[in-house]
Design a protein around this motif. Structure first.
Motif, PDB file in Angstrom:
ATOM      1  N   ASN A   1       0.852  -1.189   0.000  1.00 36.60           N
ATOM      2  CA  ASN A   1       0.000   0.000   0.000  1.00 36.60           C
ATOM      3  C   ASN A   1       0.892   1.245   0.000  1.00 36.60           C
ATOM      4  N   ALA A   2       0.928   1.953  -1.119  1.00 37.03           N
ATOM      5  CA  ALA A   2       1.823   3.104  -1.293  1.00 37.03           C
ATOM      6  C   ALA A   2       1.673   4.113  -0.160  1.00 37.03           C
ATOM      7  N   GLY A   3       2.813   4.571   0.368  1.00 39.00           N
ATOM      8  CA  GLY A   3       2.828   5.603   1.395  1.00 39.00           C
ATOM      9  C   GLY A   3       2.598   5.100   2.803  1.00 39.00           C
ATOM     10  N   GLU A   4       2.429   3.787   2.993  1.00 39.32           N
ATOM     11  CA  GLU A   4       2.115   3.237   4.317  1.00 39.32           C
ATOM     12  C   GLU A   4       3.263   2.376   4.844  1.00 39.32           C
ATOM     13  N   TRP A   5       3.799   2.756   6.013  1.00 38.58           N
ATOM     14  CA  TRP A   5       4.795   1.926   6.665  1.00 38.58           C
ATOM     15  C   TRP A   5       4.133   0.665   7.189  1.00 38.58           C
ATOM     16  N   VAL A   6       4.782  -0.464   6.976  1.00 32.40           N
ATOM     17  CA  VAL A   6       4.338  -1.714   7.591  1.00 32.40           C
ATOM     18  C   VAL A   6       5.509  -2.249   8.404  1.00 32.40           C
ATOM     19  N   GLN A   7       5.236  -2.517   9.679  1.00 34.10           N
ATOM     20  CA  GLN A   7       6.275  -2.991  10.598  1.00 34.10           C
ATOM     21  C   GLN A   7       6.187  -4.513  10.692  1.00 34.10           C
ATOM     22  N   TYR A   8       7.334  -5.172  10.571  1.00 33.85           N
ATOM     23  CA  TYR A   8       7.382  -6.634  10.587  1.00 33.85           C
ATOM     24  C   TYR A   8       8.239  -7.148  11.727  1.00 33.85           C
ATOM     25  N   ALA A   9       7.880  -8.308  12.241  1.00 31.38           N
ATOM     26  CA  ALA A   9       8.660  -8.994  13.265  1.00 31.38           C
ATOM     27  C   ALA A   9       9.869  -9.659  12.629  1.00 31.38           C
ATOM     28  N   ILE A  10      10.969  -9.697  13.369  1.00 28.46           N
ATOM     29  CA  ILE A  10      12.149 -10.468  12.974  1.00 28.46           C
ATOM     30  C   ILE A  10      12.276 -11.588  14.007  1.00 28.46           C
TER      31      ILE A  10
END
Length: 194
Positions: free
Chosen positions: A66-75
């Motif tokens: 989704n353009a312009g949207e930060w998505v935070q992911y688990a490591i």
């Protein structure tokens, strides 16, 4: 400009899995997100357990693309199943062939090469699977560990912004680093030929 389709992200490296955050991550996530040393150069402050829980709830079902949207992911560490940090990806709002990234590694997991492994995994995904043209990262000018990491992977410094951001009570300076797909491909072609 290429259209990027929405998808659930799941990147696997030698030791790590990069995936959506989930409620079960809360304790591991909060341990490092509440540490002032970890958040020192980040765009976020230390989090309470309630803030960490709300953040995970907001991020857990987000999809990449989704353009312009930060998505935070688990490591996640494959062996221990514990969170060693988190990372974020954002496609540019106006040109989805450009992505911005960020990585946070827990103070309990630093100096194990995880940041480099995550960065390489994300770049491989963005350049080879999604066919991104350019990846950028903006970093605090005092964050030498992140600067050294970016340089070691082949990022170029493109800008030095002097006192451009009012950050945690004072004016801070930042560097912008970038890498193009052709630079990534060239670097890997040289490595593969050795």
């Amino acid at each position: 400009m290429t259209s990027k389709t929405m998808q659930t992200l799941n990147i696997t490296t030698e030791r790590l899995i990069i995936r959506n955050l989930k409620p079960a991550d809360l304790n591991d996530f909060h341990i490092y997100r509440s540490n002032p040393e970890v958040t020192k150069y980040q765009g976020f402050d230390v989090m309470t357990i309630e803030q960490a829980s709300q953040f995970i709830e907001e991020q857990k079902d987000k999809q990449f693309g989704n353009a312009g949207e930060w998505v935070q992911y688990a490591i996640e560490n494959k062996e221990t199943k514990k969170l060693v940090g988190d990372c974020a990806i954002k496609l540019d709002e106006h040109n989805t062939d450009i992505a911005e990234i960020g990585i946070t590694i827990s103070h309990l997991s630093q100096k194990n090469g995880y940041a480099r492994e995550v960065l390489s995994g994300i770049l491989d995904f963005l350049f080879n699977e999604i066919n991104i043209h350019r990846v950028v990262e903006t970093v605090d000018a005092e964050n030498t560990a992140s600067i050294n990491l970016l340089k070691s992977v082949g990022f170029r410094e493109e800008g030095h912004f002097i006192e451009n951001i009012f950050f945690k009570g004072s004016w801070g300076s930042e560097f912008q680093y970038a890498m193009l797909k052709r630079e990534w491909d060239s670097k890997h072609a040289a490595t593969d030929s050795k």
